[in-house]
Design a protein around this motif. Structure first.
Motif, PDB file in Angstrom:
ATOM      1  N   ALA A  25       0.830  -1.212   0.000  1.00  0.00           N
ATOM      2  CA  ALA A  25       0.000   0.000   0.000  1.00  0.00           C
ATOM      3  C   ALA A  25       0.866   1.265   0.000  1.00  0.00           C
ATOM      4  N   HIS A  26       1.985   1.217   0.751  1.00  0.00           N
ATOM      5  CA  HIS A  26       2.907   2.361   0.808  1.00  0.00           C
ATOM      6  C   HIS A  26       3.495   2.652  -0.579  1.00  0.00           C
ATOM      7  N   MET A  27       3.832   1.591  -1.307  1.00  0.00           N
ATOM      8  CA  MET A  27       4.346   1.759  -2.667  1.00  0.00           C
ATOM      9  C   MET A  27       3.336   2.496  -3.545  1.00  0.00           C
ATOM     10  N   ILE A  28       2.070   2.072  -3.431  1.00  0.00           N
ATOM     11  CA  ILE A  28       1.014   2.683  -4.260  1.00  0.00           C
ATOM     12  C   ILE A  28       0.799   4.143  -3.864  1.00  0.00           C
ATOM     13  N   GLN A  29       0.751   4.397  -2.538  1.00  0.00           N
ATOM     14  CA  GLN A  29       0.503   5.768  -2.042  1.00  0.00           C
ATOM     15  C   GLN A  29       1.617   6.732  -2.442  1.00  0.00           C
ATOM     16  N   THR A  30       2.862   6.258  -2.407  1.00  0.00           N
ATOM     17  CA  THR A  30       3.994   7.147  -2.717  1.00  0.00           C
ATOM     18  C   THR A  30       4.288   7.208  -4.218  1.00  0.00           C
ATOM     19  N   GLY A  31       3.494   6.465  -4.998  1.00  0.00           N
ATOM     20  CA  GLY A  31       3.664   6.483  -6.446  1.00  0.00           C
ATOM     21  C   GLY A  31       4.921   5.776  -6.912  1.00  0.00           C
ATOM     22  N   LYS A  76       7.216   3.347  -8.653  1.00  0.00           N
ATOM     23  CA  LYS A  76       7.064   2.593  -9.897  1.00  0.00           C
ATOM     24  C   LYS A  76       7.593   1.166  -9.684  1.00  0.00           C
ATOM     25  N   LEU A  77       6.673   0.210  -9.820  1.00  0.00           N
ATOM     26  CA  LEU A  77       7.035  -1.185  -9.578  1.00  0.00           C
ATOM     27  C   LEU A  77       7.835  -1.749 -10.749  1.00  0.00           C
ATOM     28  N   ASN A  87       8.520  -9.052  -8.358  1.00  0.00           N
ATOM     29  CA  ASN A  87       8.799 -10.448  -8.025  1.00  0.00           C
ATOM     30  C   ASN A  87       8.860 -10.662  -6.515  1.00  0.00           C
ATOM     31  N   ASP A  88       9.434  -9.665  -5.788  1.00  0.00           N
ATOM     32  CA  ASP A  88       9.471  -9.759  -4.325  1.00  0.00           C
ATOM     33  C   ASP A  88       8.064  -9.726  -3.735  1.00  0.00           C
ATOM     34  N   LEU A  89       7.221  -8.847  -4.282  1.00  0.00           N
ATOM     35  CA  LEU A  89       5.819  -8.772  -3.838  1.00  0.00           C
ATOM     36  C   LEU A  89       5.093 -10.091  -4.132  1.00  0.00           C
ATOM     37  N   LEU A  90       5.291 -10.596  -5.323  1.00  0.00           N
ATOM     38  CA  LEU A  90       4.669 -11.844  -5.745  1.00  0.00           C
ATOM     39  C   LEU A  90       5.077 -12.984  -4.821  1.00  0.00           C
ATOM     40  N   ASN A  91       6.365 -13.041  -4.507  1.00  0.00           N
ATOM     41  CA  ASN A  91       6.887 -14.067  -3.609  1.00  0.00           C
ATOM     42  C   ASN A  91       6.286 -13.935  -2.211  1.00  0.00           C
ATOM     43  N   MET A  92       6.158 -12.666  -1.748  1.00  0.00           N
ATOM     44  CA  MET A  92       5.585 -12.432  -0.421  1.00  0.00           C
ATOM     45  C   MET A  92       4.148 -12.937  -0.356  1.00  0.00           C
ATOM     46  N   TYR A  93       3.308 -12.566  -1.329  1.00  0.00           N
ATOM     47  CA  TYR A  93       1.912 -12.997  -1.331  1.00  0.00           C
ATOM     48  C   TYR A  93       1.800 -14.523  -1.434  1.00  0.00           C
ATOM     49  N   ALA A  94       2.601 -15.111  -2.311  1.00  0.00           N
ATOM     50  CA  ALA A  94       2.539 -16.564  -2.516  1.00  0.00           C
ATOM     51  C   ALA A  94       2.975 -17.330  -1.274  1.00  0.00           C
ATOM     52  N   LYS A  95       4.123 -16.930  -0.687  1.00  0.00           N
ATOM     53  CA  LYS A  95       4.650 -17.652   0.478  1.00  0.00           C
ATOM     54  C   LYS A  95       3.803 -17.426   1.734  1.00  0.00           C
ATOM     55  N   CYS A  96       3.122 -16.284   1.810  1.00  0.00           N
ATOM     56  CA  CYS A  96       2.257 -16.005   2.972  1.00  0.00           C
ATOM     57  C   CYS A  96       0.872 -16.627   2.812  1.00  0.00           C
ATOM     58  N   GLY A  97       0.671 -17.364   1.714  1.00  0.00           N
ATOM     59  CA  GLY A  97      -0.581 -18.105   1.548  1.00  0.00           C
ATOM     60  C   GLY A  97      -1.698 -17.340   0.888  1.00  0.00           C
ATOM     61  N   CYS A  98      -1.434 -16.087   0.464  1.00  0.00           N
ATOM     62  CA  CYS A  98      -2.483 -15.295  -0.186  1.00  0.00           C
ATOM     63  C   CYS A  98      -2.352 -15.490  -1.706  1.00  0.00           C
TER      64      CYS A  98
END
Length: 890
Positions: free
Chosen positions: A107-113, A115-116, A122-133
């Motif tokens: 959310a902080h990334m989106i709020q501060t604009g 650029k992904l 890939n780090d975000l993707l890994n976080m969501y996948a490994k955390c079960g979401c």
């Protein structure tokens, strides 16, 4: 620049309310730390180190909390955050499974604009996948401008980590279609999923791809291949691959040892363990866990104790995983006291130790203790995991306690484990064992992923509904699910085929059974013990006894279950003599009988009234120590009663150390069969006084006793008592007993009204009982109506024609009787001849009307003529009212 003073006092500064810390802009503070978890929370280093351009400060305050605090402070001060900072934060979230914190960073990334880029995506993707979401991981993946191999790996490994192995294989196919080249990490995850699913075909295809892409020499891919072949049952292939690995590591040894352990090859696993020690490889907790599992799998208690001693010497006993493996080994060896003692020696047990002990109690059949221990675990604090829930659900299924099972199902939903494939299968199995087929079906169709165990569980559950009114529907669904399973590209194993063949047996669907037989031959399952025995049972149930015997002969290894199936097949199809011969052959071949064997063979002896044979079997039960068993005792009571030796039946009943409802019922049925109605009712009253609850079969015996003894009022009272006092709904056979009771007493109008009142118009048995009573009392009018109903329901019922013709003859109406007999001939309906038999010198002799097949026929008929002359001389006059032609006269 970072100063030691700042490092020492950072924690205290951050704890002061309102404290503001100035951070230099454009500096990657978080990326400069390496977290260590070995030091205590209050220890801080008071020096710093420089390595070229990277400043490093090593400290620990526990659970990576400092990074979260630093990031919060930076966020409050408006400091910019770069990709390295985000990468460090997201890695922490993965380690801690902190999904909420990960979402806040996103959310902080989106709020501060921000650029992904590919790296952060890939780090975000890994976080969501490994955390079960996984849902959010897929959403992010689908919206990435482009995905590289790392992106696909993150998603694939996430699904693999959470047990969604079917989805893993689908993603790999999509990855290939997208033209993305897999790497060694991809193959490791995919091979792991194939191993988990036991999908050898896909695993072998992947092996080809590994060679094609040149990854076969990478150690972790080689280890994954060994693991896959071992878990798919190809242990020889796994061993061969292991030997071909040039630079083996401790993981290589561990996966092969585990493979041998999983397939019950404990001695081979121990030999590998010894080789590993001699070659100087490091013995880690995983190694000890695997070798202890091997000892437990084949109950090598002595070797297990030696491994335990080795663990104590090397100092691994304090490791929670190793300690739980020791507990598990003692449990599997049946030494629950040792396991409990080890468990109690540690004041604060961790989750794995609780799981090992709970699983041990469940595996050893201590279902009540399993549930008690589970509740103790909840009070003690450790959280239950999917292993815990699997064991507890198994205990609920064994005890058939659906209420507790549903409560645990609720706990599973709250804990977020319902989507876990192992837990889902355990829930499904629990409902099936508790008889709640609809709940089992609902669970199956709700599961997002299904493996072979899941399919096997639902098919077996649907086949276990014998006696249920919905049984035909459920067995038909089991067959449909088998075909769906094939369409879903899921390869059945011997358990699947055995269960599906049972469904064919229950439905007497011989054509489906033959198709399955062809499938078993094509896939080399025919010689499998389970499958071969199920084929024997299927053909026998469907009346194809010759085919059953052919399947029996083809079995490479016949245990007592196979012999029982064949003996029971002969018995079910009326081949009692062959059943006895096969039982004797089993004894000659050294096959040890069990309770089921004795139950079958005593039933055969009872059905042909072979009392001497039954007595010999009784002697054998004493010799083998089976006589005190309740099941065998019940069969002996029933055998003596059916053979007319009611005194011996009573003696057997009296000496039984334990009795259940079936024991009392067998004696009641014995008395009822021989016309001792009052005595049968006295036994029934004693049964209730002893606190034993009667069942449906008990009431059949009671009603039959009343019918044979002419106890009409008592019979009507007990029929009403079934639902009123015992909450047992009368079945069609109970109602037929009441019809017979009223009919024998000459109350034919009441019997007919009872049929209509109980809505038995579609039950041929009730009408047949009424027709039989009409023959006794010569009532043509009601008899004709009863016969019409029978012939409407069963047009080829010979007894209806014969009984009605006899009623007409007794009424003097021979023309109607002849018309009925001609109708029988025209329709090709034949009355099965009655049989009588006698046992002389251990040989049973059968006789039928006008039969001349016996080797001593001339002597037999000469003796019959002699007896007939003596009977006439004594004044006997035969009743010829029911005779149509001269052939039947005498």
């Amino acid at each position: 620049m970072f100063f030691p003073y700042f490092t020492i006092h950072l924690k205290s500064l951050l704890s002061i309310k309102g404290c503001k810390i100035k951070f230099p802009v454009q500096t990657n503070w978080l990326g400069e730390y390496s977290i260590s978890s070995n030091n205590s929370i209050n220890e801080f280093p008071n020096s710093y180190y420089k390595d070229n351009s990277t400043k490093q400060c090593y400290y620990s305050i526990g659970e990576n909390a400092i990074r979260g605090q630093l990031w919060s402070a930076m966020d409050q001060q408006g400091c910019s955050t770069d990709s390295k900072t985000y990468a460090c934060l997201l890695q922490d979230c993965v380690k801690k499974r902190a999904l909420a914190e990960g979402k806040r960073i996103h959310a902080h990334m989106i709020q501060t604009g921000y650029k992904l880029g590919m790296f952060v995506c890939n780090d975000l993707l890994n976080m969501y996948a490994k955390c079960g979401c996984l849902k959010d991981a897929c959403y992010l993946f689908d919206r990435m401008p482009e995905a590289d191999t790392v992106s696909w790996n993150a998603l694939i490994s996430g699904y693999a980590h959470h047990g969604s192995n079917q989805q893993v294989l689908k993603l790999f196919r999509k990855m290939q279609k997208a033209g993305m080249k897999p790497d060694s990490f991809t193959f490791t995850s995919i091979l792991s999923s194939c191993a988990y699913l036991g999908d050898l075909d896909k695993g072998q295809q992947l092996h080809t791809h590994v060679i094609k892409f040149g990854f076969e020499s990478q150690i972790f891919v080689e280890n994954a291949l060994v693991d896959m072949y071992a878990k798919c049952g190809k242990i020889e292939s796994a061993h061969q691959l292991f030997l071909e690995i040039p630079n083996k590591d401790d993981v290589s040894w561990n996966v092969l040892i585990t493979g041998y352990a999983q397939f019950g090859l404990g001695e081979e696993a121990l030999n590998l363990f010894c080789q590993m020690r001699r070659m100087g490889f490091k013995m880690g907790y995983f190694t000890f866990g695997s070798v202890l599992k091997a000892c437990g799998s084949v109950m090598l208690l002595g070797q297990g104790k030696q491994v335990h001693a080795c663990i104590v010497k090397t100092g691994y006993e304090s490791n929670s995983h190793v300690r739980s493996a020791i507990v598990d080994m003692y449990c599997k060896c049946g030494r629950m006291e040792d396991a409990q003692q080890l468990f109690d020696e540690v004041p604060e047990q961790e989750e794995v130790s609780w799981n090992a002990l709970i699983s041990g109690y469940a595996q050893n059949g201590y279902s009540e203790e399993t549930l008690k221990l589970f509740y103790q675990m909840q009070w003690a604090g450790p959280k239950a995991c999917h292993f815990t829930f699997g064991s507890v659900l198994k205990a609920c299924g064994n005890l058939a306690v659906q209420k507790q099972g549903k409560q645990i199902h609720t706990c599973i939903i709250k804990a977020g484990f319902e989507s876990d494939i192992l837990v889902g299968s355990a829930i499904l199995d629990m409902y099936a064992k508790c008889g709640s087929v609809e709940d089992a079906r609902a669970m199956f169709y709700k599961m997002p992923d299904r493996n072979l165990v899941t399919w096997n569980t639902i098919i077996a559950g649907l086949c276990q509904t014998v006696g249920n009114e919905e049984s035909p529907k459920y067995n038909l669904e089991a067959l449909k699910l088998f075909y769906e399973m094939l369409w879903a590209d899921m390869k059945p194993n011997h358990f699947t085929l055995s269960s599906t063949l049972i469904a064919c047996s229950n439905l007497t669907a011989i054509e489906h059974g033959r198709q399955l037989h062809v499938y078993t031959i094509k896939n080399n399952f025919e010689v499998e013990e389970f499958v071969g025995t199920s084929l024997v049972g299927m053909y026998a149930k469907c009346g194809a006894i010759d085919d059953a015997y052919k399947c029996f002969e083809k079995l490479l290894k016949c245990d007592i279950v196979s012999w029982n199936a064949m003996v029971a097949g002969y018995a079910q199809n009326g081949h009692s003599e062959q059943a006895l011969k096969l039982f004797q052959q089993a004894l000659r071949e050294g096959i040890k009988s069990d309770e089921i064997t004795f139950n079958i063979i005593l039933s055969v002896s009872a059905n042909i009234a072979a009392l001497e044979q039954g007595k010999q079997v009784h002697t054998y039960t004493i010799k083998t120590g089976f006589e005190p068993r309740v099941v065998v005792g019940n069969a002996l009571v029933g055998m003596y009663a059916k053979c007319g030796s009611i005194d011996d039946a009573c003696k057997m009943f009296e000496i039984m150390p334990l009795r259940d409802a079936c024991s009392w019922t067998a004696l009641i049925l014995g008395y009822a069969r021989h016309g001792y109605g009052r005595e049968a009712l006295q036994i029934f009253e004693q049964m209730q006084q002893n606190g034993m609850k009667p069942n449906e079969i008990t009431f059949l015996g009671v009603l039959s006793a009343c019918s044979h003894a002419g106890l009409v009022n008592e019979g009507c009272y007990y029929f009403d008592s079934m639902s009123r006092d015992h909450d047992i709904s009368p079945r069609a056979d109970h109602c037929a007993c009441v019809v017979d009771l009223l009919g024998r007493a000459g109350r034919l109008n009441e019997a007919e009204l009872f049929i209509k009142k109980m809505k038995l118009k579609s039950d041929a048995v009730a009408w047949r009982a009424l027709l039989s009573a009409c023959k006794i009392h010569g009532n043509v009018v009601i008899g004709k109506r009863a016969a019409e109903h029978i012939l409407e329901l069963e047009p080829n019922d010979a007894s209806a024609y014969v009984l009605l013709s006899k009623i007409h003859l007794s009424d003097g109406n021979s023309d109607e009787a002849i018309t009925l007999r001609n109708m029988m001939k025209g329709k090709g309906v034949k009355k099965e001849p009655g049989l009588s038999w006698i046992e002389i010198n251990r040989k049973v002799h059968y006789f039928a009307v006008r039969d001349r097949s016996h080797p001593q026929t001339e002597n037999i008929y000469a003796k019959l003529d002699e007896l007939l002359l003596k009977m006439k001389g004594a004044g006997y006059v035969p009743d010829t009212n029911c005779v149509i032609d001269d052939m039947e006269y005498e």
